[in-house]
Design a protein around this motif. Structure first.
Motif, PDB file in Angstrom:
ATOM      1  N   HIS A   1       0.871  -1.189   0.000  1.00 11.09           N
ATOM      2  CA  HIS A   1       0.000   0.000   0.000  1.00 11.09           C
ATOM      3  C   HIS A   1       0.903   1.233   0.000  1.00 11.09           C
ATOM      4  O   HIS A   1       1.308   1.721   1.058  1.00 11.09           O
ATOM      5  CB  HIS A   1      -0.895  -0.037   1.240  1.00 11.09           C
ATOM      6  CG  HIS A   1      -1.672   1.210   1.490  1.00 11.09           C
ATOM      7  ND1 HIS A   1      -2.488   1.799   0.549  1.00 11.09           N
ATOM      8  CD2 HIS A   1      -1.757   2.000   2.605  1.00 11.09           C
ATOM      9  CE1 HIS A   1      -3.043   2.883   1.066  1.00 11.09           C
ATOM     10  NE2 HIS A   1      -2.600   3.027   2.304  1.00 11.09           N
TER      11      HIS A   1
ATOM     12  N   GLN B   1       0.685   4.381  -0.433  1.00 10.21           N
ATOM     13  CA  GLN B   1       0.320   5.668   0.167  1.00 10.21           C
ATOM     14  C   GLN B   1       0.569   5.717   1.672  1.00 10.21           C
ATOM     15  O   GLN B   1       0.586   6.796   2.267  1.00 10.21           O
ATOM     16  CB  GLN B   1      -1.161   5.982  -0.115  1.00 10.21           C
ATOM     17  CG  GLN B   1      -1.482   6.218  -1.579  1.00 10.21           C
ATOM     18  CD  GLN B   1      -1.649   4.935  -2.372  1.00 10.21           C
ATOM     19  OE1 GLN B   1      -1.872   3.866  -1.788  1.00 10.21           O
ATOM     20  NE2 GLN B   1      -1.546   5.015  -3.692  1.00 10.21           N
TER      21      GLN B   1
ATOM     22  N   TRP C   1     -10.895  14.751   4.252  1.00 10.10           N
ATOM     23  CA  TRP C   1     -11.885  14.057   3.438  1.00 10.10           C
ATOM     24  C   TRP C   1     -12.536  14.963   2.407  1.00 10.10           C
ATOM     25  O   TRP C   1     -13.379  14.498   1.623  1.00 10.10           O
ATOM     26  CB  TRP C   1     -12.948  13.429   4.342  1.00 10.10           C
ATOM     27  CG  TRP C   1     -12.363  12.429   5.281  1.00 10.10           C
ATOM     28  CD1 TRP C   1     -12.091  12.595   6.613  1.00 10.10           C
ATOM     29  CD2 TRP C   1     -11.931  11.096   4.965  1.00 10.10           C
ATOM     30  NE1 TRP C   1     -11.521  11.465   7.139  1.00 10.10           N
ATOM     31  CE2 TRP C   1     -11.413  10.517   6.157  1.00 10.10           C
ATOM     32  CE3 TRP C   1     -11.933  10.332   3.796  1.00 10.10           C
ATOM     33  CZ2 TRP C   1     -10.913   9.225   6.204  1.00 10.10           C
ATOM     34  CZ3 TRP C   1     -11.438   9.040   3.847  1.00 10.10           C
ATOM     35  CH2 TRP C   1     -10.936   8.496   5.031  1.00 10.10           C
TER      36      TRP C   1
ATOM     37  N   ARG D   1     -10.762  16.436   0.095  1.00 15.26           N
ATOM     38  CA  ARG D   1      -9.897  16.359  -1.077  1.00 15.26           C
ATOM     39  C   ARG D   1      -9.933  14.955  -1.674  1.00 15.26           C
ATOM     40  O   ARG D   1      -9.970  13.963  -0.947  1.00 15.26           O
ATOM     41  CB  ARG D   1      -8.458  16.712  -0.698  1.00 15.26           C
ATOM     42  CG  ARG D   1      -8.304  18.121  -0.149  1.00 15.26           C
ATOM     43  CD  ARG D   1      -6.875  18.392   0.266  1.00 15.26           C
ATOM     44  NE  ARG D   1      -5.953  18.288  -0.853  1.00 15.26           N
ATOM     45  CZ  ARG D   1      -4.636  18.406  -0.751  1.00 15.26           C
ATOM     46  NH1 ARG D   1      -4.080  18.620   0.437  1.00 15.26           N
ATOM     47  NH2 ARG D   1      -3.881  18.304  -1.818  1.00 15.26           N
ATOM     48  N   ALA D   2      -9.931  14.905  -3.005  1.00 11.45           N
ATOM     49  CA  ALA D   2      -9.925  13.609  -3.685  1.00 11.45           C
ATOM     50  C   ALA D   2      -8.593  12.901  -3.447  1.00 11.45           C
ATOM     51  O   ALA D   2      -7.531  13.523  -3.417  1.00 11.45           O
ATOM     52  CB  ALA D   2     -10.143  13.809  -5.191  1.00 11.45           C
ATOM     53  N   SER D   3      -8.659  11.594  -3.256  1.00  8.89           N
ATOM     54  CA  SER D   3      -7.448  10.813  -3.068  1.00  8.89           C
ATOM     55  C   SER D   3      -7.716   9.379  -3.498  1.00  8.89           C
ATOM     56  O   SER D   3      -8.867   8.942  -3.584  1.00  8.89           O
ATOM     57  CB  SER D   3      -6.982  10.855  -1.608  1.00  8.89           C
ATOM     58  OG  SER D   3      -7.966  10.292  -0.764  1.00  8.89           O
ATOM     59  N   GLN D   4      -6.639   8.655  -3.767  1.00  6.54           N
ATOM     60  CA  GLN D   4      -6.760   7.253  -4.137  1.00  6.54           C
ATOM     61  C   GLN D   4      -5.822   6.410  -3.277  1.00  6.54           C
ATOM     62  O   GLN D   4      -4.658   6.779  -3.079  1.00  6.54           O
ATOM     63  CB  GLN D   4      -6.400   7.046  -5.619  1.00  6.54           C
ATOM     64  CG  GLN D   4      -7.421   7.624  -6.591  1.00  6.54           C
ATOM     65  CD  GLN D   4      -7.070   7.290  -8.028  1.00  6.54           C
ATOM     66  OE1 GLN D   4      -5.894   7.223  -8.384  1.00  6.54           O
ATOM     67  NE2 GLN D   4      -8.073   7.069  -8.843  1.00  6.54           N
ATOM     68  N   TRP D   5      -6.327   5.302  -2.785  1.00 10.50           N
ATOM     69  CA  TRP D   5      -5.524   4.349  -2.052  1.00 10.50           C
ATOM     70  C   TRP D   5      -5.456   3.069  -2.865  1.00 10.50           C
ATOM     71  O   TRP D   5      -6.488   2.558  -3.323  1.00 10.50           O
ATOM     72  CB  TRP D   5      -6.148   4.040  -0.687  1.00 10.50           C
ATOM     73  CG  TRP D   5      -6.340   5.246   0.189  1.00 10.50           C
ATOM     74  CD1 TRP D   5      -5.848   6.505   0.011  1.00 10.50           C
ATOM     75  CD2 TRP D   5      -7.102   5.298   1.395  1.00 10.50           C
ATOM     76  NE1 TRP D   5      -6.233   7.330   1.033  1.00 10.50           N
ATOM     77  CE2 TRP D   5      -7.017   6.611   1.899  1.00 10.50           C
ATOM     78  CE3 TRP D   5      -7.844   4.361   2.098  1.00 10.50           C
ATOM     79  CZ2 TRP D   5      -7.650   7.009   3.073  1.00 10.50           C
ATOM     80  CZ3 TRP D   5      -8.479   4.752   3.270  1.00 10.50           C
ATOM     81  CH2 TRP D   5      -8.375   6.061   3.755  1.00 10.50           C
ATOM     82  N   THR D   6      -4.273   2.541  -3.056  1.00 14.53           N
ATOM     83  CA  THR D   6      -4.109   1.333  -3.853  1.00 14.53           C
ATOM     84  C   THR D   6      -3.470   0.227  -3.020  1.00 14.53           C
ATOM     85  O   THR D   6      -2.718   0.493  -2.077  1.00 14.53           O
ATOM     86  CB  THR D   6      -3.234   1.595  -5.096  1.00 14.53           C
ATOM     87  OG1 THR D   6      -1.935   2.059  -4.678  1.00 14.53           O
ATOM     88  CG2 THR D   6      -3.873   2.654  -5.993  1.00 14.53           C
TER      89      THR D   6
ATOM     90  N   GLU E   1      -1.587  -3.709  -3.581  1.00  8.87           N
ATOM     91  CA  GLU E   1      -0.993  -4.616  -4.557  1.00  8.87           C
ATOM     92  C   GLU E   1      -0.460  -5.851  -3.843  1.00  8.87           C
ATOM     93  O   GLU E   1      -0.023  -5.771  -2.695  1.00  8.87           O
ATOM     94  CB  GLU E   1       0.182  -3.933  -5.279  1.00  8.87           C
ATOM     95  CG  GLU E   1      -0.145  -2.568  -5.866  1.00  8.87           C
ATOM     96  CD  GLU E   1       1.116  -1.778  -6.190  1.00  8.87           C
ATOM     97  OE1 GLU E   1       2.218  -2.365  -6.158  1.00  8.87           O
ATOM     98  OE2 GLU E   1       0.995  -0.561  -6.452  1.00  8.87           O
TER      99      GLU E   1
END
Length: 360
Positions: free
Chosen positions: A215, A217, A263, A265-270, A272
């Motif tokens: 992860h 981020q 919260w 602001r746009a964000s992405q958590w990925t 793998e």
């Protein structure tokens, strides 16, 4: 007011712990400080916080734990030399806020046998996250633990692409600012392997029910999956003051320790899967953890020798984990697990690692 004894006070964990104390006057009373060798630094801290009891080195730190009345001992010492203070804190009945993962990993059953339920409070961000998430259910309701890893500076690289990694590149961690050994361990993912062993010992969950996910981020610090399909995650910006504050006053939360997530602001958590071909340290750590006895101590000691050799130009990046495995494969554990047998196993591992390095 909680009486706090801080070991490793001039290091990263210790200075951030003092930030928490400084920001919360009247909540904590620092009754003792111990540093590795920075006498000037620890004396300046003692003067600021009105601390009479100061120690230098792990031996003095262990004695300080036994001599000073404290509610909680924060063990922020680096390396397996923190084992003595960890044992002392448990034997003296103190709450142990544990940032020194090596002492638990190396000590294994020797340490867990001394600990009363709830006496060890994890300070590593991943294990603090798990401890927080576990409060959402009962032990028998836990299906698995999921440790998150940032992936370090080499996330996405194949094994072949890691062959020419330099020490400077290994120290360029994308998220955390840590010391040389821990930062290098994060690059090899040895650190995550050690954390898997730590999670098993802290939470008594079998190794086949402990997973690692990448992860990058570093917002979700770890997760607990329950039998009903629910997964509880602890999320916050990467700031060690949050788990440190919980360690100092568990289970109570300390207000204003860090900034929350935004919260608006746009964000992405990925997330793998871990590439175990490129990073074999986690699988090796699970094998070592299952073997128990002095094997984790040997794993840790061999790694420390390998990291030093890597930074001195005597070992390649990929050779670090290969060397650890060669030392582990040669180890014959003693009949009994004691502080003496652990020390002997560590010394043997360091000698053996150095011999293998020298023969290359």
């Amino acid at each position: 007011m909680r009486r706090v004894l801080i070991l490793g006070s001039t290091g990263s964990i210790g200075t951030q712990a003092l930030d928490v104390v400084r920001a919360n006057p009247g909540r904590f009373d620092v009754v003792g400080l111990a540093a590795g060798s920075d006498r000037v630094g620890v004396e300046a801290q003692a003067a600021e916080f009105g601390v009479e009891h100061v120690a230098l080195g792990a031996v003095e730190a262990e004695q300080l734990v036994r001599d000073v009345e404290a509610d909680v001992v924060l063990n922020g010492i680096t390396g397996s030399v923190g084992l003595g203070p960890t044992i002392a804190a448990l034997e003296e009945g103190r709450t142990l806020a544990l940032a020194n993962k090596e002492s638990l990993i190396v000590g294994g059953d020797l340490v867990t046998a001394l600990a009363a339920p709830g006496q060890i409070v994890p300070v590593d961000s991943e294990h603090s996250a798990i401890a927080q998430a576990l409060r959402s259910g009962e032990a028998h309701e836990v299906r698995r633990l999921v440790l998150t890893a940032s992936g370090g500076p080499f996330r996405g690289r194949s094994r072949a692409e890691l062959a020419d990694v330099t020490p400077a590149q290994a120290l360029a961690h994308p998220t955390w600012d840590m010391g040389r050994v821990v930062t290098t361990n994060s690059a090899t993912l040895v650190n995550k392997g050690l954390e898997v062993i730590e999670a098993h010992l802290l939470f008594d969950v079998a190794y086949d029910r402990i997973d690692v996910t990448v992860h990058p981020q570093s917002i979700v610090h770890s997760m607990v999956e329950f039998v009903d399909g629910s997964t509880i995650a602890q999320a916050s910006p990467p700031d060690m003051r949050l788990p440190i504050s919980l360690g100092l006053d568990w289970p109570h939360r300390v207000g204003g320790v860090g900034a929350p997530l935004d919260w608006t602001r746009a964000s992405q958590w990925t997330f793998e899967p871990l590439d175990e071909e490129a990073f074999g340290s986690v699988a090796l750590a699970k094998r070592v953890g299952r073997a128990g006895a002095t094997f984790p101590a040997v794993f840790n000691a061999a790694n420390e020798q390998a990291v030093d050799a890597f930074h001195e130009g005597r070992l390649g990046f990929l050779d670090i984990v290969e060397l650890i495995e060669r030392v582990v494969d040669r180890h014959e554990p003693p009949a009994a697990l004691t502080r003496e047998s652990l020390a002997e196993a560590e010394a043997w591992a360091r000698r053996t690692a150095d011999q293998i390095i020298a023969a290359r």
